[in-house]
Scaffold this motif. Structure first.
Motif, PDB file in Angstrom:
ATOM      1  N   GLY A   1       0.808  -1.231   0.000  1.00 33.26           N
ATOM      2  CA  GLY A   1       0.000   0.000   0.000  1.00 33.26           C
ATOM      3  C   GLY A   1       0.835   1.273   0.000  1.00 33.26           C
ATOM      4  N   VAL A   2       2.161   1.173  -0.157  1.00 37.08           N
ATOM      5  CA  VAL A   2       2.967   2.405  -0.137  1.00 37.08           C
ATOM      6  C   VAL A   2       2.948   3.023  -1.546  1.00 37.08           C
ATOM      7  N   PRO A   3       2.468   4.238  -1.687  1.00 36.11           N
ATOM      8  CA  PRO A   3       2.516   4.887  -3.031  1.00 36.11           C
ATOM      9  C   PRO A   3       3.966   5.235  -3.375  1.00 36.11           C
ATOM     10  N   THR A   4       4.687   4.253  -3.917  1.00 44.56           N
ATOM     11  CA  THR A   4       6.153   4.406  -4.027  1.00 44.56           C
ATOM     12  C   THR A   4       6.538   5.621  -4.876  1.00 44.56           C
ATOM     13  N   PHE A   5       5.847   5.824  -6.008  1.00 45.04           N
ATOM     14  CA  PHE A   5       6.274   6.931  -6.886  1.00 45.04           C
ATOM     15  C   PHE A   5       6.178   8.253  -6.136  1.00 45.04           C
TER      16      PHE A   5
ATOM     17  N   ASN B   1      -0.902  -0.411  -5.150  1.00 48.88           N
ATOM     18  CA  ASN B   1      -1.144   0.062  -3.777  1.00 48.88           C
ATOM     19  C   ASN B   1      -2.614   0.480  -3.618  1.00 48.88           C
ATOM     20  N   GLN B   2      -3.280   0.824  -4.724  1.00 48.70           N
ATOM     21  CA  GLN B   2      -4.707   1.153  -4.572  1.00 48.70           C
ATOM     22  C   GLN B   2      -5.493  -0.126  -4.275  1.00 48.70           C
TER      23      GLN B   2
ATOM     24  N   GLY C   1      -8.815  -3.382  -0.162  1.00 45.37           N
ATOM     25  CA  GLY C   1      -9.127  -4.373   0.877  1.00 45.37           C
ATOM     26  C   GLY C   1      -8.591  -5.753   0.584  1.00 45.37           C
ATOM     27  N   ILE C   2      -7.646  -5.854  -0.362  1.00 42.64           N
ATOM     28  CA  ILE C   2      -7.050  -7.184  -0.589  1.00 42.64           C
ATOM     29  C   ILE C   2      -5.610  -7.139  -0.076  1.00 42.64           C
TER      30      ILE C   2
ATOM     31  N   ALA D   1      -0.877   1.920   5.171  1.00 41.82           N
ATOM     32  CA  ALA D   1      -1.711   1.897   3.946  1.00 41.82           C
ATOM     33  C   ALA D   1      -2.993   2.683   4.184  1.00 41.82           C
ATOM     34  N   ARG D   2      -3.428   2.699   5.437  1.00 41.60           N
ATOM     35  CA  ARG D   2      -4.717   3.382   5.738  1.00 41.60           C
ATOM     36  C   ARG D   2      -4.488   4.829   6.184  1.00 41.60           C
ATOM     37  N   HIS D   3      -3.227   5.204   6.309  1.00 44.08           N
ATOM     38  CA  HIS D   3      -3.016   6.577   6.828  1.00 44.08           C
ATOM     39  C   HIS D   3      -2.970   7.573   5.679  1.00 44.08           C
TER      40      HIS D   3
END
Lengths: 413, 342, 482, 340
Positions: C288-292, D148-149, D154-155, D180-182
């Motif tokens: 979930g890290v927006p790397t770019f 990352n989206q 939720g997966i 990821a949720r912040h």
């Protein structure tokens, strides 16, 4: 495994010999006319040298070479007395890419100081070297040390215009007379510093003089001005282009970089233009390959340059291509006994600005001999100084510019 | 107001397509000559990167040592450096050229292998990450430059190295052979382009056809498995550096034919960076890519200089590199020697 | 294809006991020192744990006297330490600028792991923005005679503009190139550094080209009669408190500010994202890290800190010329970061000190502890020593002098305190024994993992073998034995 | 070189045409090269000292419980594979696969090697964009979303080869999951806004609870690379849970475990499911799969050959044939519909 390695590299070498053979027969067809370039290896450039030809004034007119009075001898009358440890400082690039120019000045000054110390037992002067690597930031670090050293009563330097602009305030506020042997940027003397003296004509004198000489005396209508990106090159090119006016053909003018070795595009531009001459504003390290590549490309119009190229290294590196080159310099020709003394002391021929280094050091030494013991004394000695040096007569106006500025024209013959 | 009249006053960056049109073919020939030198040096970068994923920054200094190598060979052959060209007849000239080239190759090849053993092997033994290799490469580049700058003149009594460039020894005086589309083609250009072509072909055959070549490709794609299949990784790496060094040595001689007064301790640095850009342009790790990239860069530089002004040469080279990498991150021909690694 | 999957032979539908996983017959990667032989740093660990457990204000409390000592260094004139050939204050000022650059570059190289070889470009943009806006030579001069800005506050007013423009140039360089990885990024940034220098060289109507721009603005503070232009002017050379010392103090102020700001970033989501990108960009993206976005932020922050340092440089030298914004300096900055210890803010400052101070230490020094040495000659060999030092260091101490000790949690401190307490009351059997016996939490197996797996987990992504769930449709190689 | 899969839509990394999960990270960083090497005494911390309330397991479950609102109620399909096919050049890795994962269940996805399990897994988690058909998750089609989206949708997933952030401590790894949720970015962190501080506190509380939940709490301040293999596996699950997923995908989590550890892992998976998560389990080990899953989907040569409760799937002749191959005599009669 070992054998195969050798065999493959052997194979590679064979392929190589084949290459050369092919190209050889390529050159075979014109085999007969290579005979034309005689010159066995010995004659080479031994006979080519930079020979002074004429002296010109600011509007390019030839001036009869009046036999100026005999130059001041640094040894003086041998009775000089001075405090122990009195010294003069030299600041300039002694390491880094432009080390050669800094060393030329330092070695020139050493010749004068050695002569002085030999003759005046009662007063031994030392030269304190301060290396700035030609980098303005290093100059700001070195300046406080020079000013802080009370034993230093005069400064030969800073060598380059960049360093001078960066440290000018320091020396003027400290009242330390600084005589520069090579900073030719015209607007250095516009800062109102009382302690800066330029030991040679600045570009504002050399530029117009050489430009008019080229147009009026040598009769060139179209000249390509090629400059490098050093502050010396840019400044000089501006003055020359202004002096040439419409004779400056900007279709073939180019700017190259210090350190460049490949001038293919510039050479092509010049060879496809119908210019009468090329003027190169920059140092010999680039002027030599440029001249040689011009000749290789069949461009045989005269090659004109200025004091940055007026160095024996230019002839050794450009070789035959330097034949017929015209080099201007505010510096007068170095007399033979100076050249031999220089070579004896430093093991290499005098280079660009060596004569200025010698002359300015001589002025400081005669100042000390005449009883000057501190910076203020030296400052007014130099301000009112009027005497002959090897290169020219040294007399400064109130802004620190030389009043009588004559330019010498040399030719590589 | 202020900005407008400054920019309009005198075009900062000229744009002169007519000049390009007039000199197009001459610039192309010149461009190919320098491009050939870039290409041969680029192959050295590409091979080492393909096998080791390493930007061998010191390769530019290997090229410089090659220049000194061929110069020393000529001195040893009794040539006295003077500005004039030597004329000892065609056959002798070719013989001397060959010996000098081999001298350059031996010195450059030896230096490359020595560099690998001293600088990179200990790191490989310690499994260092790639940034560490890069820093060592930069360190080695400094060491070799300063060695030639200070230590070599001391060793050779001032003969070689030092602050000023060497006095040139010219074996071949450029003579115009023929003209294509009005552009002069001199014998020097012919020698450079033909030699480069032959060397490139030889290397290409070596990599793709010989046992060693397969070894190099195997180690490039999968070192672990290659080692399991009996390919000695250390020897292949040594061989890769050797080939890179040999080609750099050859390129050194060809370069000094064109620029005899370029032999100086700092003579290789910028050329090396250009050559690596050429390798990346063509597709790092791809042999033919390096050759294409080199020629392309040589020619584009010349065109750029005439169109925008000679001071924009290096900017043209780097902008070209950045643009290509943005649209084709693996270079024009794409990576092949090793895995596709963005 | 030596990848082993647990059930090498397909288990019969009736689930037979799964063959215990054969550890992959991978070759141990060269240089992997088994856990046992790693140095057991007893004291080092305790010291490190003590430092981690300190609250941040407490850490700064320990830091303050040290910073004060560094600040007073040029005035104390310690015999051996003070440089002879060059003015110690000016050398420390240059050290201050290099330290700022090292902190900025550390964000890009040390924390986000983006190899930037063109960092001198931002340093140059910062210096040139200040010079172009305040030097009388430049057409866009805004200071007093032509412009509206009074000379006294010119430097301070233009500083934020310089930082903004450098940050934007970080954006301009970053957005197209940050999709590239590793070595490609290195070459593109190297190209960027060169392009900036050449632009400064060629656009001579604006930047003065080779002749540079002189009398750049500087803060006019402490104006007295004998110092008409204040303490910061280059003319202030006389006393020990010369302009070099004042610029050094000014750069110290900015160093402390940037340490605080980078510290805040380090201990937040941004810092964790950077380290995650450095460790494993793909995994970070999936977590979930927006790397770019964060790579771009790293470039922008690194650039703006470089811009500040450039502005300080231009202010101190009051003369800007393109020559010394070249590749060699870019490489020296990188070496300072790597020498000091990538990822460690304080370590890179030490690296910067070594890079600046060492050559000046020898300049003009004729004797060292009685041994007569020719200082200038040694200083002459500066690059030779740097080259050798780099090569030797990379072999024996690659993680730098002070390895990274990252703290990425704003409120993680209590944990370290708890850890310290458990370590303190550990019976002499050492933590391993205590851990094995007590199974603290429910449901945990807690025992040592599968045989032969303690210590660095065979993290599977061994040297190069493609593994089972690799994409590129290599299901066919899934079992490896088809 | 194997050809690059076509539609790598998700993740605009041009250069990274395929999600190189098997990213050959080159030589793994040797021990000595990792910054901070040398601290190797396992430093243990009793999490309950710091957060006394974590001693009570029920509270831990409650903190860790999934509270993301989900459109589908329990038992309704959360993720639907609608006639999904993935083709790499000539190779059809998935051939019109249709099955769904119902909320609140543990679904096993099994199949012999090379059956397309991993490709299905990647298609589900948005790593590949299907060549035909579509994947619908919680009512939305997983179109061109970046990786990352998709995690924020939720997966969450673990990796077959452990890919933890080795230089970070266990707690920091899990906190990256919670990030990821912040929404705090650079400005928030620089000015230490209230939201930033709040998010940091929540992150620590939640992460410690999750660490306790998976049983790695004692090693919170230990670097990920110093943990044992079992602990690293659990940490990876913890990190996935930290992103507050609706669907937790486990890719062969029990690889390399001994039977006792597999048992413990099955308890943990059930524990996760009881805490409100839907779990997808890819596994070879039939014993493990039978023991823990509610439903099993079997793939072979990219096609779904069985979908049902563990009992009838394992007795289904097609599945046995797929795993064991067809006994000779049946082959002789030619009646077994051996797959083409």
């Amino acid at each position: 495994m070992q054998r195969t390695a050798r065999r493959t590299t052997g194979g590679l070498a064979l392929a190589l010999a084949a290459t050369l053979a092919i190209t050889a027969c390529g050159t075979q067809s014109q085999g007969d006319n290579t005979g034309s370039t005689e010159s066995s290896s010995e004659t080479g450039t031994a006979d080519l040298a930079i020979v002074p030809s004429v002296q010109i004034d600011i509007d390019g007119q030839e001036v009869p070479v009046e036999t100026s009075g005999d130059p001041v001898d640094p040894a003086g009358d041998g009775t000089a007395e001075c405090a122990e440890g009195t010294s003069i400082a030299m600041a300039g690039a002694l390491t880094g890419p432009n080390a050669a120019l800094g060393q030329n000045i330092l070695y020139g000054a050493k010749v004068a100081v050695d002569a002085f110390n030999a003759a005046n037992a009662g007063c031994q002067i030392t030269i304190k070297e301060f290396d700035t690597e030609g980098d303005p930031q290093k100059a700001t670090q070195v300046a406080p040390q020079i000013v802080g050293d009370a034993s230093v009563i005069a400064l030969l330097g800073p060598a380059f215009s960049g360093e001078t602009s960066a440290t000018g305030d320091v020396f003027s506020q400290a009242g330390l007379p600084s005589l520069s042997a090579s900073a030719t940027n015209p607007d250095i003397t516009k800062n109102g510093w009382k302690t800066f003296f330029r030991g040679l004509a600045n570009d504002a004198v050399q530029g117009p003089a050489v430009a008019k000489y080229m147009v009026d005396t040598l009769g060139y209508e179209k000249v390509c001005v090629v400059q490098d990106n050093s502050d010396y090159g840019v400044g000089l090119a501006k003055e020359i282009t202004a002096g040439l006016g419409d004779a400056a053909d900007d279709s073939c003018s180019a700017e190259v970089k210090v350190g460049d070795k490949d001038f293919a595009a510039a050479t092509q531009l010049i060879s496809s233009s119908d210019a009468d001459a090329v003027f190169y504003a920059g140092y010999y390290a680039e002027a030599a390959p440029f001249a040689q590549q011009l000749r290789d490309a069949g461009v045989d119009i005269p090659f004109v340059s200025a004091d940055g190229t007026n160095d024996p290294q230019f002839v050794t590196q450009a070789g035959a291509a330097s034949k017929g080159a015209i080099l201007s310099c505010p510096c007068g020709p170095a007399p033979d006994e100076f050249a031999s003394a220089y070579e004896a002391l430093n093991g290499q021929a005098p280079g660009v600005y060596s004569v200025e280094g010698y002359d300015l050091a001589t002025i400081m030494l005669t100042g000390i001999a005449s009883g000057v013991t501190d910076r203020a004394g030296m400052l007014d000695f130099v301000t009112n100084y009027d005497g002959e040096g090897l290169a020219r007569t040294y007399k400064w106006d109130d802004t620190g510019e030389l009043s009588s500025a004559l330019i010498w024209i040399y030719e590589v013959k | 107001m202020l900005v407008h009249d400054v920019l309009a006053a005198d075009p900062l960056i000229g744009f002169d397509l007519a000049a390009l049109g007039r000199n197009f073919w001459a610039l192309t020939v010149d461009g190919l000559t320098y491009g050939a030198v870039y290409a041969l040096v680029a192959v050295g970068y590409t091979l080492v990167y393909g096998v080791l994923r390493l930007i061998n920054f010191a390769h530019s200094e290997i090229f410089m040592l090659g220049m000194f190598g061929q110069y020393a060979t000529l001195l040893a052959l009794g040539f006295y450096p003077s500005g004039d060209a030597f004329d000892k007849g065609i056959l002798l000239t070719v013989l001397y050229l060959g010996i000098a080239m081999i001298g350059g190759m031996v010195v450059a090849g030896g230096a490359a292998v020595g560099l690998e053993r001293v600088a990179y092997r200990p790191l490989r033994k310690r499994g260092a990450p790639s940034l560490v290799f890069l820093i060592t490469a930069i360190g080695a580049s400094f060491v070799i430059q300063e060695f030639v700058h200070f230590v070599l003149p001391a060793l050779t009594g001032g003969e070689l190295g030092g602050v000023n460039a060497e006095q040139p020894i010219r074996l071949v005086e450029p003579e115009v052979q023929f003209q294509i589309f009005g552009a002069n083609v001199t014998n020097v250009t012919l020698i450079i382009i033909f030699s480069a072509l032959i060397l490139a072909l030889a290397t290409d055959m070596f990599i793709n056809r010989t046992k060693f070549g397969r070894g190099i490709r195997a180690v490039a794609q999968d070192p672990v498995t290659a080692t399991l299949m009996g390919v000695s990784r250390e020897r292949i790496i040594m061989l890769t550096f050797l080939i890179g060094g040999i080609l750099a040595g050859a390129a050194a001689l060809l370069y000094t034919l064109r620029v005899p007064n370029g032999i100086i301790y700092s003579g290789g640095f910028i050329l090396g960076i250009k050559a690596f850009s050429a390798a990346v342009l063509g597709g790092i790790g791809n042999l033919r890519g390096a050759l294409l990239g080199g020629l392309l860069l040589g020619v584009m530089e010349n065109y750029g200089q005439v169109v925008f002004g000679t001071e924009w040469r290096d900017v043209v080279a780097f902008v070209l590199l950045i643009v290509v990498l943005m649209f084709r991150p693996t270079g024009i021909l794409g990576e092949s020697l090793g895995r596709a690694r963005a | 294809m030596s990848t082993s999957t647990p059930a090498e032979n397909d288990g019969a539908p009736v689930p037979g006991p799964a063959a215990p996983a054969r550890p992959r017959p991978e070759l141990p990667p060269a240089g992997q020192t088994p856990v046992g032989q790693r140095p057991h740093g007893g004291a080092g660990d305790r010291l490190r744990l003590w430092w981690d457990a300190l609250a941040r204000p407490a850490q700064w409390a320990f830091g303050a006297p040290f910073v004060l000592f560094i600040a007073l260094l040029p005035i104390l004139n310690i015999p051996v330490l003070t440089t002879v050939g060059t003015n110690f204050g000016a050398v420390m000022a240059q050290f201050g600028m290099y330290a700022l650059i090292a902190i900025g570059l550390n964000v890009v190289v040390g924390q986000a792991g983006l190899l930037d070889l063109g960092y001198v470009g931002f340093y140059a943009i910062g210096a040139y923005t200040l010079a172009i806006l305040t030097s009388p030579d430049s057409p866009w001069n805004v200071t007093q005679p032509e412009g509206w800005l009074s000379d006294d506050w010119a430097w301070l007013a233009v500083l934020p503009v310089a930082v903004a423009i450098t940050a934007m140039s970080g954006l301009v360089l970053g957005s197209p190139t940050l999709r590239l990885r590793g070595d490609y990024l290195a070459i593109v940034t190297l190209g960027f550094g060169e392009i900036v220098r050449l632009l400064a060289d060629n656009l001579d109507e604006i930047t003065g080209g080779g002749q540079g721009l002189k009398s750049v603005a500087y803060p006019r503070l402490g104006v007295t009669e004998e110092l008409p232009n204040g303490v910061f002017s280059a003319g202030n050379v006389g006393s020990t408190l010369n302009s070099g010392v004042w610029w050094f103090w000014l750069s110290l102020v900015f160093i402390i500010i940037s340490l605080l700001l980078v510290g805040n970033l380090e201990r937040s989501r941004v810092g964790r994202a950077w380290v995650a990108i450095r460790e494993d960009e793909d995994a970070a993206e999936i977590m979930g890290v927006p790397t770019f976005k964060f790579k771009l932020w790293a470039f922008v922050i690194g650039a703006s800190i470089g811009g500040v340092s450039g502005a300080i440089y231009a202010g101190q030298v009051q003369f800007v010329i393109p020559t010394n914004f070249n590749i060699i300096n870019s490489v020296l900055f990188l070496c300072a970061v790597v020498l000091g210890g990538q990822g460690n803010k304080l370590g890179v400052i030490l690296g910067a000190f070594i890079i600046v101070y060492l050559p000046n230490f020898f300049l003009g020094r004729t004797s060292l502890f009685g041994i007569p040495i020719d200082g200038n000659a040694i200083a002459n060999y500066k690059y030779l020593f740097f080259g050798v030092a780099l090569m030797v260091l990379m072999i024996f101490r690659p993680q730098g002098l002070i390895p990274v000790r990252q703290k990425l949690l704003t409120y993680g401190r209590e944990l370290y305190v708890a850890a310290r307490r458990t370590l303190a009351k550990m019976p002499d059997g050492g933590p391993q024994a205590a851990y094995a016996t007590s199974a603290p939490a429910s449901g945990t197996v807690g025992t040592v993992g599968t045989p032969g797996s303690s210590g660095p987990a065979p993290t599977g992504h061994g040297p190069d073998g493609p593994d089972e769930n690799g994409a590129t449709g290599n299901d066919t190689t899934d079992g490896g034995n088809r | 070189m194997s050809n690059e899969p076509g539609g790598m839509g998700a993740g605009g990394d041009v250069g990274d045409a395929h999600l190189s999960l098997s990213a050959d990270a080159g030589e793994p960083m040797a021990e000595k090269y990792l910054p901070g090497a040398g601290l190797d005494e396992p430093v243990l911390v009793d999490v309950t000292e710091v957060r006394p309330e974590l001693a009570d397991a029920a509270l831990v479950d409650e903190i860790v419980a999934a509270d993301r609102e989900v459109l589908a109620e329990v038992g309704e399909p959360l993720l639907k594979m609608e006639d999904v096919s993935v083709v790499f050049g000539g190779l059809t890795a998935l051939d019109s696969v249709t099955f769904d994962i119902r909320r609140g269940e543990i679904l096993g996805l099994i199949g012999p090697n090379g059956a397309g399990k991993t490709t299905a897994f990647n298609a589900m988690t948005g790593v590949y964009r299907p060549t035909r058909g579509q994947v619908r998750f919680d009512g939305q089609v997983l179109g061109k979303a970046k990786r990352n989206q998709i995690t924020r949708l939720g997966i969450a997933r673990t990796f077959q080869n452990i890919r933890l952030f080795n230089e970070m401590t266990a707690l920091e790894n899990v906190v990256v999951g919670t990030d990821a949720r912040h929404r705090t970015s650079v400005p928030g962190a620089l000015l230490r806004t209230r939201r930033h501080r709040q998010e940091e506190r929540d992150a620590i509380d939640r992460s410690m609870a999750i660490l306790e939940f998976v049983g790695v709490g004692a090693r919170a301040t230990e670097k990920a690379r110093n943990l044992s293999y079992g602990e690293q596996r659990r940490l990876e699950i913890a990190r996935a849970l930290a992103t507050e997923p609706k669907l937790l995908c486990l890719d062969e989590p029990a690889a390399g475990f001994n039977p006792a550890e597999k048992e413990a892992l099955m308890d943990l998976i059930r524990h996760i499911r009881d805490d409100g998560y839907t779990v997808l389990l890819i596994e070879h080990d039939m014993r493990l799969v039978r023991g823990v899953t509610d439903r099993i989907v079997v793939l072979e040569f990219g096609k779904v050959i069985a979908d049902g409760s563990p009992e009838d799937v394992t007795s289904d002749p097609k599945v046995i044939a797929a795993y064991l191959g067809v006994p000779d005599e049946e082959l002789a009669e030619g009646d077994a519909d051996a797959p083409a």
